[in-house]
Design a protein around this motif. Structure first.
Motif, PDB file in Angstrom:
ATOM      1  N   SER A 129      39.077   3.629 -19.851  1.00 31.34           N
ATOM      2  CA  SER A 129      37.804   3.384 -20.953  1.00 31.34           C
ATOM      3  C   SER A 129      37.303   4.743 -21.411  1.00 31.34           C
ATOM      4  N   ALA A 130      37.494   5.853 -20.651  1.00 31.46           N
ATOM      5  CA  ALA A 130      37.116   7.206 -20.945  1.00 31.46           C
ATOM      6  C   ALA A 130      38.152   7.737 -22.138  1.00 31.46           C
TER       7      ALA A 130
ATOM      8  N   ILE B 168      37.015  10.347 -13.445  1.00 30.44           N
ATOM      9  CA  ILE B 168      36.993  10.418 -14.846  1.00 30.44           C
ATOM     10  C   ILE B 168      36.393   9.278 -15.295  1.00 30.44           C
ATOM     11  N   THR B 169      35.145   9.346 -15.852  1.00 26.18           N
ATOM     12  CA  THR B 169      34.550   8.164 -16.426  1.00 26.18           C
ATOM     13  C   THR B 169      34.260   8.565 -18.082  1.00 26.18           C
ATOM     14  N   PRO B 170      33.772   7.406 -18.964  1.00 24.79           N
ATOM     15  CA  PRO B 170      33.371   7.765 -20.186  1.00 24.79           C
ATOM     16  C   PRO B 170      32.493   9.040 -20.378  1.00 24.79           C
ATOM     17  N   GLY B 171      32.911   9.712 -21.388  1.00 19.25           N
ATOM     18  CA  GLY B 171      32.174  10.946 -21.459  1.00 19.25           C
ATOM     19  C   GLY B 171      32.918  12.188 -21.065  1.00 19.25           C
ATOM     20  N   TYR B 172      34.027  12.099 -20.366  1.00 16.82           N
ATOM     21  CA  TYR B 172      34.892  13.119 -19.795  1.00 16.82           C
ATOM     22  C   TYR B 172      35.616  13.587 -20.896  1.00 16.82           C
ATOM     23  N   ARG B 173      35.535  15.069 -21.114  1.00 18.52           N
ATOM     24  CA  ARG B 173      36.465  15.696 -22.182  1.00 18.52           C
ATOM     25  C   ARG B 173      38.004  15.959 -21.538  1.00 18.52           C
TER      26      ARG B 173
END
Length: 341
Positions: free
Chosen positions: A306-307, A278-283
Motif C-alpha cells: 500500500s505504501a 514500511i508503511t504508507p508515507g515511506y519514501r
C-alpha cells in the motif's frame, strides 16, 4: 494509520494450496494507472531493456523441530541465526522452559536454552556433529498455516516451496514472488535485456505472526538477516545512474535493498539484521517497481505494498483480483506494481 484500514474479506476458495504448473503459468496482475491481466511468463514484455530484477537467493530450511524437556514435548521454530552461532527461536508449550534447560531433539541432536524472552521466544545453542545434517534429518518444513495439509506435507512441497534461486540456507519461509520463476522465464528476460542480481534476506518466523495493535506505528517488526554484496550494490547504483529501473522480486528483496540504501538512494554493501517497517508515507529510495504476491489482510506486507503503489490503488487491485478469480498468498498468483508518484 489504523490496522483496520488494511482489512479485507477474502473467500476461502481464493487461497491457493498448490502452485501453478508450470510456475510461470501463474496469473499476473499489472497494477499501474489501470489494471491489466497477464501471465507471469509475460513479464519480459512488461519490463524494459536495462531494467534490473533483484531476487532473493535465500534457501528455506526445515525449521520446525520437536524436542523433549524431560517428559514434556516442546515445539521449536527456528527464526534467525545470531552472530555467536545461537538461534533465536519461537517455542510452543514452553511455559516452564528456563535458561540452562536441555531440549533433546534426538539422541545426536539437542539444544541448550541460553535465554528466554517474552511471547514464547528464546535463544538456543544447538549441539550436533553437523547442524545442517541434523536439521535435515529431524526438521520439517514450516509451511504457512493457511496452506491446508491435514494429512501432512506432500512430497511435492519440499520442491514447490523453494525458489530456483535458492542458494544460502537460512529462511523459515520462502520469498514467494520468486517461486514463479523458471529457467525458461529467466532466458526470456535475458533476451529482452532485463538484467538480474541476487541479494539475501533470510525470512524469519515473525512473517507468520499477526499484527496485534490497532495503531500500526506501535507494531514491532522481528529482525531478519539481510545481505547485499558490494558487487550487487554497485550494479544497482550503476543501473539507477543510467536511468534503468530497479525491480525487486518480492517484499523481502525490497526490504533488504531499502535497508542497504542511504537517504540519497545509493545502495551500500550490507550484512546485518534489519527490522525495517514500511508503511504508507515511506519514501522509497531504490525500488522503482515491485513484483509480489497477494498478501494477507492486516499484514505488514499489505501495508508495504500500500505504501508502494498507493492505498486506494491496492484496495482497487485486491477487489478486482478477488472478483476475477486470482489465487492468493504463498502458492498464489502475482502482481507487478508500478510505484505511486
Amino acid at each position: 494509520m489504523k490496522l483496520s484500514e488494511f482489512d479485507y474479506e477474502l473467500p476461502a476458495g481464493c487461497i491457493a494450496t498448490q502452485p501453478a504448473r508450470p510456475r510461470d503459468a501463474a496469473r499476473l496482475l499489472h497494477v499501474a494507472e489501470a489494471l491489466s491481466d497477464w501471465r507471469v511468463r509475460d513479464l519480459p514484455g512488461l519490463l524494459r531493456p536495462g531494467d534490473l530484477l533483484v531476487v532473493n537467493d535465500t534457501r528455506v530450511i526445515p525449521a520446525q523441530l520437536s524436542a523433549l524437556r524431560g517428559q514434556a514435548r516442546v515445539g521449536i521454530t527456528l527464526d534467525c541465526r545470531q552472530d555467536d552461532g545461537t538461534w533465536r527461536v519461537l517455542l510452543k508449550n514452553a511455559k516452564r522452559v528456563r535458561a540452562g534447560d536441555e531440549l533433546v531433539i534426538d539422541p545426536a541432536f539437542s539444544a541448550r536454552v541460553a535465554e528466554v524472552y517474552e511471547g514464547g521466544a528464546a535463544r538456543l545453542r544447538f549441539v550436533a556433529d553437523d547442524f545442517g545434517q541434523a536439521l535435515e534429518r529431524a526438521g520439517a518444513l514450516a509451511l504457512p498455516p493457511y496452506i491446508a495439509r491435514p494429512a501432512g506435507l506432500t512430497p511435492e512441497d519440499k520442491a514447490d516451496y523453494q525458489t530456483m534461486f535458492a542458494a544460502h540456507p537460512g529462511a523459515v519461509a520462502a520469498p514467494t514472488a520468486g517461486l514463479h520463476f523458471t529457467p525458461e522465464l529467466q532466458a526470456a528476460l535475458q533476451a529482452r535485456g532485463v538484467e538480474m542480481v541476487s541479494v539475501t534476506l533470510h525470512v524469519g518466523a515473525g512473517t507468520f505472526l499477526p499484527v496485534r495493535v490497532e495503531e500500526i506505528a506501535a507494531h514491532k517488526m522481528h529482525a531478519e538477516r539481510g545481505i547485499v554484496s558490494r558487487a550487487a550494490a554497485a550494479r544497482m547504483n550503476e543501473v539507477k545512474a543510467r536511468g534503468g529501473r530497479v525491480v525487486p522480486v518480492g517484499t523481502t528483496a525490497l526490504r533488504v535493498i531499502e535497508s542497504a540504501a542511504d537517504e540519497r538512494g545509493c545502495v551500500h554493501e550490507f550484512n546485518a539484521e534489519t527490522d525495517i517497517f514500511i508503511t504508507p508515507g515511506y519514501r522509497f529510495k531504490v525500488a522503482d517497481a515491485l513484483m509480489t504476491n497477494f498478501h494477507l489482510p492486516k499484514s505488514t506486507l499489505l501495508m508495504l505494498v500500500s505504501a508502494f503503489a498507493g492505498v486506494e490503488r491496492i484496495r482497487a487491485a485486491y477487489k478486482y483480483a478477488i472478483a476475477n478469480g486470482y489465487r492468493f498468498y504463498s502458492y498464489g498468483d502475482a502482481c507487478l506494481l508500478e510505484r505511486a508518484q
